[in-house]
Design a protein around this motif. Structure first.
Motif, mmCIF file in Angstrom:
data_model
loop_
_atom_site.group_PDB
_atom_site.id
_atom_site.type_symbol
_atom_site.label_atom_id
_atom_site.label_comp_id
_atom_site.label_asym_id
_atom_site.label_seq_id
_atom_site.Cartn_x
_atom_site.Cartn_y
_atom_site.Cartn_z
ATOM 1 N N LYS A 224 -2.561 11.476 -9.769
ATOM 2 C CA LYS A 224 -2.871 12.795 -9.242
ATOM 3 C C LYS A 224 -2.224 13.063 -7.890
ATOM 4 C CE LYS A 224 -6.847 15.777 -8.264
ATOM 5 N NZ LYS A 224 -8.330 15.897 -8.302
ATOM 6 N N HIS A 225 -2.168 12.025 -7.022
ATOM 7 C CA HIS A 225 -1.757 12.281 -5.635
ATOM 8 C C HIS A 225 -0.438 11.620 -5.234
ATOM 9 C CE1 HIS A 225 -5.610 14.149 -4.664
ATOM 10 N NE2 HIS A 225 -6.232 13.124 -5.247
ATOM 11 N N PHE A 226 0.054 10.602 -5.969
ATOM 12 C CA PHE A 226 1.184 9.824 -5.460
ATOM 13 C C PHE A 226 2.360 9.693 -6.427
ATOM 14 C CE2 PHE A 226 -2.723 8.240 -3.462
ATOM 15 C CZ PHE A 226 -2.419 8.439 -2.114
ATOM 16 N N ALA A 227 2.096 9.672 -7.724
ATOM 17 C CA ALA A 227 3.175 9.380 -8.680
ATOM 18 C C ALA A 227 4.337 10.365 -8.570
ATOM 19 C CB ALA A 227 2.610 9.378 -10.107
ATOM 20 N N ARG A 228 4.041 11.646 -8.294
ATOM 21 C CA ARG A 228 5.078 12.679 -8.266
ATOM 22 C C ARG A 228 6.147 12.383 -7.224
ATOM 23 N NH1 ARG A 228 5.578 16.629 -4.835
ATOM 24 N NH2 ARG A 228 3.451 16.359 -4.057
ATOM 25 N N TRP A 229 5.744 11.970 -6.031
ATOM 26 C CA TRP A 229 6.736 11.806 -4.956
ATOM 27 C C TRP A 229 7.079 10.350 -4.637
ATOM 28 C CZ3 TRP A 229 4.791 9.310 -0.631
ATOM 29 C CH2 TRP A 229 3.402 9.305 -0.467
ATOM 30 N N VAL A 230 6.303 9.412 -5.171
ATOM 31 C CA VAL A 230 6.615 8.011 -4.909
ATOM 32 C C VAL A 230 7.500 7.428 -5.994
ATOM 33 C CG1 VAL A 230 5.641 5.686 -4.689
ATOM 34 C CG2 VAL A 230 4.504 7.622 -3.605
ATOM 35 N N GLY A 231 7.200 7.755 -7.226
ATOM 36 C CA GLY A 231 7.894 7.111 -8.336
ATOM 37 C C GLY A 231 7.049 5.966 -8.839
ATOM 38 N N GLY A 232 7.590 4.767 -8.820
ATOM 39 C CA GLY A 232 6.848 3.598 -9.266
ATOM 40 C C GLY A 232 6.554 2.651 -8.113
ATOM 41 N N ALA A 233 5.823 1.601 -8.431
ATOM 42 C CA ALA A 233 5.461 0.625 -7.409
ATOM 43 C C ALA A 233 6.684 -0.061 -6.834
ATOM 44 C CB ALA A 233 4.500 -0.402 -7.995
ATOM 45 N N ALA A 234 7.703 -0.265 -7.668
ATOM 46 C CA ALA A 234 8.914 -0.933 -7.176
ATOM 47 C C ALA A 234 9.593 -0.093 -6.107
ATOM 48 C CB ALA A 234 9.860 -1.209 -8.337
ATOM 49 N N ASP A 235 9.638 1.262 -6.361
ATOM 50 C CA ASP A 235 10.243 2.151 -5.362
ATOM 51 C C ASP A 235 9.449 2.104 -4.054
ATOM 52 O OD1 ASP A 235 12.135 2.985 -7.239
ATOM 53 O OD2 ASP A 235 10.748 4.500 -8.029
ATOM 54 N N LEU A 236 8.127 2.119 -4.188
ATOM 55 C CA LEU A 236 7.280 2.073 -2.994
ATOM 56 C C LEU A 236 7.477 0.772 -2.232
ATOM 57 C CD1 LEU A 236 4.999 3.127 -1.200
ATOM 58 C CD2 LEU A 236 3.367 2.125 -2.821
ATOM 59 N N THR A 237 7.536 -0.334 -2.983
ATOM 60 C CA THR A 237 7.707 -1.633 -2.332
ATOM 61 C C THR A 237 9.025 -1.687 -1.567
ATOM 62 O OG1 THR A 237 6.421 -2.698 -4.074
ATOM 63 C CG2 THR A 237 7.833 -4.118 -2.740
ATOM 64 N N ARG A 238 10.096 -1.135 -2.181
ATOM 65 C CA ARG A 238 11.398 -1.153 -1.483
ATOM 66 C C ARG A 238 11.354 -0.294 -0.229
ATOM 67 N NH1 ARG A 238 13.433 -1.160 -6.801
ATOM 68 N NH2 ARG A 238 13.496 1.125 -6.816
ATOM 69 N N THR A 239 10.810 0.909 -0.357
ATOM 70 C CA THR A 239 10.780 1.830 0.791
ATOM 71 C C THR A 239 9.947 1.252 1.941
ATOM 72 O OG1 THR A 239 11.006 3.730 -0.667
ATOM 73 C CG2 THR A 239 10.153 4.150 1.539
ATOM 74 N N ALA A 240 8.726 0.847 1.612
ATOM 75 C CA ALA A 240 7.857 0.306 2.655
ATOM 76 C C ALA A 240 8.364 -1.036 3.154
ATOM 77 C CB ALA A 240 6.435 0.166 2.119
ATOM 78 N N GLY A 241 8.956 -1.844 2.247
ATOM 79 C CA GLY A 241 9.472 -3.146 2.647
ATOM 80 C C GLY A 241 10.598 -3.043 3.645
ATOM 81 N N VAL A 242 11.488 -2.056 3.433
ATOM 82 C CA VAL A 242 12.587 -1.838 4.386
ATOM 83 C C VAL A 242 12.017 -1.479 5.754
ATOM 84 C CG1 VAL A 242 14.514 -0.314 4.969
ATOM 85 C CG2 VAL A 242 14.285 -1.203 2.647
ATOM 86 N N ALA A 243 11.004 -0.609 5.761
ATOM 87 C CA ALA A 243 10.386 -0.220 7.035
ATOM 88 C C ALA A 243 9.684 -1.408 7.692
ATOM 89 C CB ALA A 243 9.394 0.914 6.802
ATOM 90 N N ALA A 244 9.026 -2.244 6.888
ATOM 91 C CA ALA A 244 8.348 -3.412 7.443
ATOM 92 C C ALA A 244 9.351 -4.398 8.025
ATOM 93 C CB ALA A 244 7.506 -4.084 6.364
ATOM 94 N N ALA A 245 10.449 -4.629 7.312
ATOM 95 C CA ALA A 245 11.468 -5.562 7.805
ATOM 96 C C ALA A 245 12.085 -5.060 9.098
ATOM 97 C CB ALA A 245 12.542 -5.760 6.733
ATOM 98 N N ALA A 246 12.371 -3.750 9.145
ATOM 99 C CA ALA A 246 12.962 -3.180 10.362
ATOM 100 C C ALA A 246 11.974 -3.245 11.529
ATOM 101 C CB ALA A 246 13.381 -1.736 10.102
ATOM 102 N N GLY A 247 10.715 -2.948 11.247
ATOM 103 C CA GLY A 247 9.728 -2.973 12.316
ATOM 104 C C GLY A 247 9.461 -4.368 12.855
ATOM 105 N N PHE A 248 9.482 -5.350 11.969
ATOM 106 C CA PHE A 248 9.189 -6.723 12.389
ATOM 107 C C PHE A 248 10.392 -7.405 13.046
ATOM 108 C CE2 PHE A 248 8.582 -11.325 11.374
ATOM 109 C CZ PHE A 248 7.394 -11.507 12.073
ATOM 110 N N MET A 249 11.557 -6.779 12.947
ATOM 111 C CA MET A 249 12.779 -7.409 13.431
ATOM 112 C C MET A 249 12.687 -7.801 14.902
ATOM 113 S SD MET A 249 15.736 -8.505 12.611
ATOM 114 C CE MET A 249 15.965 -7.698 11.021
ATOM 115 N N ALA A 250 12.207 -6.897 15.766
ATOM 116 C CA ALA A 250 12.152 -7.194 17.200
ATOM 117 C C ALA A 250 11.206 -8.356 17.480
ATOM 118 C CB ALA A 250 11.712 -5.954 17.973
#
Length: 822
Positions: free
Chosen positions: A665-691
């Motif tokens: 109802k709230h997320f599938a339309r703009w997120v896609g699947g769990a794999a897409d979410l994991t990649r998007t959030a994972g990239v942000a987590a890796a970049a944030g943790f870099m420093a």
């Protein structure tokens, strides 16, 4: 072995060692062998950056700056023996001294002090309670009759008894407190020793052809003393004063809890019976009690007002009794300072909010006042100066070492029993030797010499000094800041964390997390390592727990375990998180991963909070782990956070809603699947943790370089210590070898580094076995530490592992959905 496997050493005790340099060095060596020179001596002050020693006065409330250890108050209470009311007690004391004084004089004359130390123990019982004296005299009289009837004790039996008695005394002198079995053993041995010595007097008289009236006199004296002791029990000055002190304490505080300590179980029983007759609520605790009784009794004393608890020394160690008690009374004065500190430490400890008040009861005009009170004054002043009394005084001040002066002091006080004037000194002011006799003055001087040597050691060694180590205000502020940041980073509701993991693995919760105690039914694998955990029942796969460390039992009086960070269930929950990663099926076909939950939150639009385990590894294992989060929304870029508050507050189970259909109802339309979410959030987590990762890697590698430098310096110093002891090689021709010139073999290149020299000496058969063993130990320690440093040097790139997803729906939308979870 330990130094090669860990980088930290925590000594979780108030007295980690006895003040001895070699003892301290051995502890440093456990942490890092390079801190010690191999001969049991600390190398300079290099240890300082590894040691933190803070004293009570350094521990203050971070917010108010007030001390967290209120200053102890010590009040000696002088007991006047009333000639009328306490006549039987006074006659008992005089009669007892008359019986044993000849033996004390003989021991002083022959310098055979160990022969009569049991008589001194009998005197100590006489100033405890009349009941303790009577019970001992009863047994002595019975054993005396049996010993007289025998042909005499064999020399071997006597030597064995004396040897056993000496060994048990030394253990008690050393540590102050023994087990219940040790206390019972020493009392039985002392009674036997007294009976056998008195019986030997009778046999000696017979052998000399004297009249046997002496044996009759001894028997009659013992029976007369027993009769006097029974009469004295009806009007015991110690018990009278004890009741008076309790009334004084409770006059302003009617429901105050009071702790009373005595050396003897007979005195404990006498005190309990007398106080119960006074209408007081009394608990007792001794070393003979089971662990369950011990827990139940202490739990009641810590949680209920208006109680008095009477303890023996065997129950003095390891008890926290300060929650509702700040008054302690010593029924008698122990000779050993360690015993006193064990007792006082039950109420004078971290968490006490009132000044602890300690009362020492002592009989006026007896050796208890003339000798023991003066020693107490010495000990209290030493404690006030150095904040503790060294364990070594337990040996230095033992009767075996000071027996001659102690016995002479008792003899000197015989003629002035109950009649000496009040002391002119206090426990904090005046000279304790003022008014003392010659023998007692010498005894006090010996104690002073012990203190003096210890004070000298304390000033020489900063690790022992009264200033502490790294206790300065600047260091304290820095440590407090680090602690605050650490607490904030690690702020997690352990109960919710553990129960959540249990429920997800198929377990069950009985009760509520917010209850005083609650019970969990554990999944199959969670029952491991719980056999010795309070409240756990591995056979039924259940555990009763609490988040209040002061709670020991549930409403049914069953033991419960405190759910702290070291609880096995917490470790199981952490392992579950470590081994869990996000699956690929989340979001597919309307499904949702079991690790994805939904809550109603104060957000403007549907938001996904993705948690990750950020980790840096080395060849030695995990170097850094941190749970990080990334918030993902439709119209905003992902936001990264290392602050657990960023997602823990949103994950409140009370805000939970049913996850069914929420994803679609709230997320599938703009997120896609769990794999897409994991990649998007994972990239942000890796970049944030870099420093954070880069800063940690830089610091860790610098630390390894510094440690390697220290290691090389250490091996060079050890080589300098060892190599001068190497034996020079002597030319020894082989048997039957012809005396002719031989072709010289090419000489090996000489070793140029300390390490190479040690490697050569290790395989040099001309060196002694002991020498090569020392070299081998140094090389083994060096290579083990070097291997670990090399392993730590090889740091991995930061790893980001998905942990779970939290679907946060705006409260208005969640309410419209109408399906909330429990």
């Amino acid at each position: 072995m330990l130094a090669g496997r860990t980088d930290s050493l925590l000594l979780l005790t108030a007295t980690p060692h006895d003040g001895n340099d070699r003892s301290f060095a051995s502890l440093c060596e456990l942490l890092d062998p390079s801190l010690v020179d191999g001969r049991g001596v600390v190398r300079g002050d290099r240890y300082r950056r590894h040691v933190v020693r803070r004293l009570k006065r350094h521990v203050r409330d971070a917010a108010t700056g007030k001390p967290l250890f209120p200053e102890r108050k010590v009040l000696p209470q002088r007991i006047i023996v009333d000639p009328a009311r306490h006549k039987a007690f006074a006659d008992l004391t005089r009669g007892l001294l008359a019986l044993i004084a000849p033996e004390l004089r003989r021991a002083i004359r022959d310098k055979r002090y160990s022969d009569v130390l049991s008589f001194f123990a009998l005197l100590k019982r006489s100033v405890s309670t009349a009941a303790a004296c009577r019970s001992t005299l009863d047994v002595v009289a019975d054993r005396f009759d049996a010993a007289v009837a025998d042909q005499g004790e064999s020399q071997e039996a006597r030597r064995e008894r004396i040897r056993t008695l000496r060994d048990v005394r030394r253990r008690l002198d050393r540590f102050g407190v023994g087990t219940a079995d040790e206390e019972n053993e020493i009392q039985a041995l002392e009674v036997e020793d007294i009976a056998q010595q008195l019986a030997e007097l009778e046999r000696t008289a017979r052998a000399a052809g004297r009249r046997i009236d002496r044996s009759i006199s001894i028997r009659d004296s013992l029976r007369s003393l027993v009769t006097l002791a029974k009469a004295a029990e009806l009007a015991d000055p110690k018990l009278d004063e004890l009741v008076s002190q309790i009334q004084t304490i409770r006059a302003p505080l009617p429901t105050a809890n009071i702790l009373i300590y005595t050396e003897y179980t007979t005195s404990q029983n006498a005190v309990a019976e007398r106080l119960k007759r006074e209408g007081l609520l009394v608990l007792t605790l001794s070393g003979n009690d089971s662990e369950r009784v011990r827990l139940e009794t202490t739990d009641r004393f810590r949680t209920t007002h208006g109680l008095i608890m009477v303890c023996t020394d065997a129950a003095a160690e390891g008890l926290n009794l300060h929650q509702r008690c700040h008054n302690l009374i010593h029924l008698e004065l122990p000779f050993n300072p360690n015993r006193l500190e064990q007792r006082n430490g039950r109420i004078d400890r971290y968490g006490q909010v009132y000044p602890p008040i300690v009362r020492y009861l002592h009989l006026a005009g007896t050796f208890e006042e003339n000798i023991l009170l003066r020693l107490i004054a010495k000990y209290e002043r030493q404690r006030a100066m150095l904040t503790f009394v060294p364990n070594t005084l337990g040996v230095t001040a033992s009767p075996e070492h000071t027996a001659g002066r102690l016995l002479q002091g008792i003899i000197d006080s015989e003629g002035s029993l109950f009649s000496t004037p009040a002391p002119k000194f206090t426990l904090s002011e005046g000279d304790p030797a003022d008014g003392a006799g010659g023998a007692v003055t010498e005894l006090l001087e010996e104690i002073d010499r012990s203190f003096s040597s210890f004070e000298k050691a304390a000033k020489t060694n900063t690790w022992l000094a009264d200033a502490g180590s790294f206790a300065e205000e600047a260091v304290t502020r820095e440590a407090q800041t680090a602690k605050t940041e650490g607490d904030r980073a690690a702020d997690i509701d352990l109960a919710r964390f553990v129960v959540g993991a249990i429920l997800r693995d198929g377990g069950d919760l009985r009760g509520k997390i917010t209850d005083q105690t609650f019970e969990v039914r554990l999944p199959g694998a969670w029952g491991v390592d719980l056999s010795d955990t309070p409240g756990a029942e591995p056979e039924s796969r259940s555990a009763r727990v609490t988040v209040n460390k002061d709670v020991l039992f549930d409403a049914q009086k069953r033991p419960v375990g405190f759910l702290g960070r070291s609880h096995p269930l917490v470790r199981h929950a952490i392992d579950r998180v470590r081994h869990t990663s996000l699956g690929d099926g989340a979001g597919g076909a309307g499904g949702v991963d079991p690790r994805a939950s939904a809550v109603a939150g104060a957000v403007a639009e549907p938001t996904l909070i993705c948690t990750f385990l950020a980790r840096i590894m080395s060849g030695a294992g995990r170097e850094l782990e941190r749970v990080v989060s990334v918030n993902v929304a439709e119209v905003k870029p992902p936001t990264y956070s290392e602050d657990p508050h960023a997602w823990l507050a949103a994950a409140d189970p009370d805000r939970a809603i049913s996850p069914t259909g929420v994803w679609d109802k709230h997320f599938a339309r703009w997120v896609g699947g769990a794999a897409d979410l994991t990649r998007t959030a994972g990239v942000a987590a890796a970049a944030g943790f870099m420093a954070t990762g880069q800063a940690f890697t830089k610091e860790a590698r610098e630390s390894v370089v510094n440690e390697r430098t220290e290691l090389e310096r250490w091996v060079s110093e050890r080589a300098a210590d060892l190599i001068p002891g190497a034996a020079s090689k002597a030319s020894q021709p082989a048997l039957f070898e012809a005396a002719q010139a031989k072709q010289a073999k090419p000489a090996a290149a000489p070793a140029t580094t300390p390490l190479a020299k040690l490697e050569n000496l290790r395989g040099d058969a001309s060196q002694s076995t002991k020498f090569r063993s020392e070299v081998e130990a140094v090389l083994k320690s060096y290579h083990s530490r070097l291997d670990r440093l090399n392993a730590r040097q090889n740091l991995s790139e930061p790893e980001i592992t998905p942990l779970g997803i939290l679907m946060v729906v705006p409260e208005a939308l969640a309410a419209a959905g109408g399906k909330h979870g429990a």
